[in-house]
Motif scaffolding. Structure first.
Motif: not given
Lengths: 345, 246
Positions: A21-27, A30-34, A51-56, A119-129
Motif C-alpha cells: 500500500t506504500g506504507l509498511s505499517s499499513l502493509d 493487512l498481513g503483508g499488503g492487499i 486520511y482516506g484520500v491520503l492513503l490512496q 520499521a519500513s521494509s524493503s518492499s515499500s519505498r519510504t515516501f516523504d510527504l
C-alpha cells in the motif's frame, strides 16, 4: 508490544505476492499488503480531514514507483500530481545517539527502545510527504498507459470499463478509487455504493491479478449512513478488508488523552482470500500476538504511520522526554548566520 | 449434521453472524462433513451451494484443506455451485411483487432429487437485500425454497448477517424476522463481548426456532460454546477450558 517473534509471511507458491500500500505499517496490518483479488475499503467519517484520500495517494505513488499498472477512478491528473514521492537523495538518517545522553537504570540498559510500529521494509519505498511526485514521472506513466485515469460516471459503466480492462490485461493491476460517493459520482445512495463494491469484488475474484483500494468520502462514511447504524458492517461484508479512520480533531478530549495520535483506526475485517483465518491475524506485529492492540494513525510532517495507541507519559503534553537532536556545531552555525545580518539590532 | 452440535437432517437451520465473527467456518464445515461422511449403503449425498458473495475458489481451497476435492464432486454430480448474481442481476425497475429470483428456484428444483440426501446452503441472503432485491421477493423465494426442500427431505442452511451496535441488542431487520419464523433451529455466531482475543475467535449459541419439537441439546448464550479458527476449520471448546488453547 508483544515479544513473541512472528515468522515473516511466506508467500505460498500458488499465490501471487500482495500489493504494497506504500506504507509498511499499513502493509503489516493487512498481513503483508492487499492480496491479489481483494478489495479494501477505508472509511473516514471526519468531515474536515482526508486520511482516506491520503492513503490512496500512497497507494498510487507505490504503484508508480514499482511500475505496476494503475487505474485511478474519479480523479484527474492534477490529483495524481499531488502524490508523494521519495526524496531525491535518500540517505540513511543518522540517529542521535541518545543512549549516551539519557541515564537509565542499569538493569534496563540491554532492552531495546519501546517500539510502537514496524520499521519500513524493503518492499515499500519510504515516501516523504514534503516531496511531490515529479510531473515528468506522471506524464511519462500516462503516455505509456501505465497510469490510466477513468472518469467516474454511473457505477455500472465504470464497472464495465474495468471489466474490459481486466479481461485484456494479464499483468498485476491496481485499481484506486479515491473518493467513492463524492460529487463526481453523481447521486449515489447506500444501495448503489454497496452494489458497486459488491460487484467490484466479484470482478476481482474473476480476474485475480488485480486488487482494489477504495476510500469512501466523509459524508458517506459515518456509521449511521443509510437506514440506521450498521453501515460500517455492511461495507465490511461487501469488501474483503475494511477499516475506519476516525480523526480526533472532532473530539478534543480524545486529542488531549492521546497526544501523539491523530486518528483512531478500527479494523472491521481483514482480507482472507484463501483461508478462514486472515493472514493479518498470524503475521501482524502491530496488532500484537492476540490481535487486540489498539491502533492509531499519526500523520507527521514527513510521513504517515500506523502504530499502537498508548496513553501519553505522565508529565503532560509539553514535556520533552529526550534531548533535542540539534548538535552543537549546527547551533554555532545558526548563530554565525545572524551575526552579519543587515537587520542586526 | 455439524459436529459437535448433532443436528438432525431435513431442518431449516438459520445461521446468523456478525462482521467480527463471520460464520464462514460453519458453512464450510457443514459442506465438508456432508460430502465426506457418506456411508456406503446409505443414500447418495449431494450438496447445493447458492452463493451471492463468495467465489467458488474459496470453497475449493477450504475443502481441499480437509481433503475433499470439490472438482471431482462436481463432475460426479454430488456438488452443485450456483452463483446467484450471475443468473439474476440486481433488478433496477422491478415492481415489488415480481418474482425476480424465480430462475434460482427453478435451478435448485431441477437438481434436487428425493432419492438423495441433500444439503442446500444459501450464503449471504442479507446482501441481496442491500443491493436492491425487493424484500418481498426474497422472503417469498425463501419460503418456496423451504417448501421445496421439505418435499425433497433436504436440509436447508441459510446464513444471515446481523448488524449489532457494540453496546445494544442486535438490530433485527424484516428479513431476519421472516427467516426466523420459518427456521427449526437458530445458530448464533457471536463475537466475544470483551473484544477481540487471540485464543478465542468467538462463541456459538444454539436456539430452538418456533414450533419445533425439542430433540437436540440447546446452547443458550450464557453457556455458548467457544471456538477458535484454524486454517482449515474451527476447534470448539467450553468456556474456560481447553488446555492447548487457553
Amino acid at each position: 508490544m508483544s515479544f513473541t517473534r512472528k515468522s515473516k509471511p511466506a508467500s505460498s507458491s500458488t499465490q501471487a505476492a500482495p500489493f504494497s500500500t506504500g506504507l509498511s505499517s499499513l502493509d503489516d496490518l493487512l498481513g503483508g499488503g492487499i492480496p491479489p483479488s481483494c478489495s479494501v475499503v477505508y472509511t473516514a467519517p471526519d468531515l474536515h480531514s482526508e486520511y482516506g484520500v491520503l492513503l490512496q495517494k500512497y497507494f498510487v505513488a507505490q504503484g508508480l514507483a514499482t511500475g505496476e499498472k494503475i487505474y485511478v477512478v474519479g480523479s484527474t491528473a492534477e490529483w495524481v500530481n499531488e502524490c508523494m514521492w521519495t526524496p531525491p537523495n535518500a540517505t540513511t538518517v543518522e540517529e542521535a545517539d541518545e543512549a549516551d545522553k539519557l541515564k537509565i537504570a542499569w538493569r534496563y540498559e540491554s532492552m531495546k527502545q519501546f517500539e510502537t510500529t514496524v520499521a519500513s521494509s524493503s518492499s515499500s519505498r519510504t515516501f516523504d510527504l514534503t516531496v511531490r511526485i515529479p510531473p515528468a514521472v506522471v506524464s511519462d506513466a500516462l503516455a505509456k498507459h501505465q497510469l490510466v485515469l477513468v472518469d467516474a460516471e454511473a457505477p455500472a459503466r465504470v464497472l464495465s470499463r474495468l471489466k474490459d480492462v481486466l479481461a485484456t490485461n494479464t499483468v498485476p493491476v491496481r485499481i484506486c478509487i479515491p473518493s467513492l460517493g463524492g460529487p463526481q459520482w453523481g447521486d449515489l445512495g447506500p444501495q448503489d455504493i454497496l452494489r458497486f463494491l459488491h460487484r467490484l469484488r466479484a470482478l476481482l475474484r474473476q480476474y485475480p491479478q488485480a486488487c482494489a483500494s477504495t476510500s469512501l468520502v466523509a459524508t458517506v462514511s459515518g456509521d449511521s449512513y443509510g437506514n440506521g447504524p450498521g453501515w460500517h458492517q455492511r461495507v465490511g461484508w461487501v469488501a474483503d478488508g475494511s477499516m475506519t479512520l476516525s480523526a480526533f480533531s472532532a473530539n478534543p478530549a480524545l486529542a488531549a488523552a492521546f497526544p501523539s495520535a491523530h486518528a483512531l483506526v478500527r479494523l472491521h475485517n481483514l482480507p482472507s482470500p484463501h483461508s478462514l483465518v486472515p493472514a493479518s491475524d498470524r503475521f501482524s506485529v502491530i496488532r500484537g500476538a492476540s490481535g487486540e492492540n489498539n491502533i492509531s494513525l499519526k500523520c507527521t510532517r514527513k510521513r504517515v504511520v500506523f502504530e499502537t495507541m498508548h496513553l501519553g507519559v505522565e508529565g503532560g503534553v509539553g514535556e520533552r522526554r529526550t534531548e533535542a537532536t540539534v548538535t552543537k556545531k549546527k547551533a554555532e552555525k545558526r548563530v554565525a548566520r545572524f551575526e552579519g545580518d543587515a537587520y542586526d539590532f | 449434521m455439524i459436529s459437535p452440535f448433532d443436528l438432525p437432517q431435513g431442518i431449516l437451520l438459520l445461521v446468523t453472524d456478525q462482521l467480527a465473527s463471520p460464520a464462514d467456518f460453519v458453512l464450510h464445515r457443514s459442506l465438508i462433513e456432508h460430502l465426506k461422511n457418506a456411508k456406503p449403503n446409505a443414500k447418495k449425498r449431494k450438496a447445493i451451494v447458492l452463493s451471492v458473495s463468495e467465489h467458488l475458489a474459496r470453497w475449493k481451497a477450504t475443502a481441499a484443506k480437509s481433503n475433499v476435492n470439490l472438482e471431482q464432486k462436481t463432475a460426479s454430480g454430488s456438488f452443485v455451485f450456483i452463483d446467484v448474481l450471475e443468473r439474476v442481476p440486481p433488478p433496477d425497475n422491478a415492481l415489488p411483487g415480481d418474482p425476480v429470483l424465480r430462475p434460482i428456484l427453478d435451478a435448485v428444483v431441477s437438481v434436487l432429487d428425493e432419492s438423495e440426501d441433500t444439503l442446500v446452503i444459501v450464503d449471504d441472503l442479507a446482501v441481496l437485500e442491500w443491493i436492491g432485491f425487493a424484500l418481498l421477493d426474497i422472503t417469498r423465494f425463501c419460503r418456496a425454497l423451504h417448501a421445496t426442500c421439505r418435499k425433497a427431505r433436504a436440509t436447508l442452511l441459510i446464513r444471515q448477517h446481523v448488524m449489532t451496535p457494540p453496546t445494544a441488542e442486535p438490530l433485527l431487520d424484516d428479513l431476519f424476522r421472516h427467516l426466523f419464523q420459518m427456521s427449526s433451529y437458530h445458530m448464533e455466531i457471536l463475537p466475544l463481548s470483551s473484544g477481540r482475543s487471540g485464543a478465542v475467535s468467538g462463541q456459538v449459541a444454539l436456539h430452538l426456532g418456533p414450533g419445533m419439537p425439542h430433540e437436540v441439546k440447546l446452547l443458550p448464550r450464557s453457556s455458548a460454546l467457544q471456538y477458535k479458527l484454524t486454517d482449515g476449520g474451527a476447534v470448539f471448546f467450553e468456556r474456560g477450558t481447553e488446555a492447548g488453547i487457553l
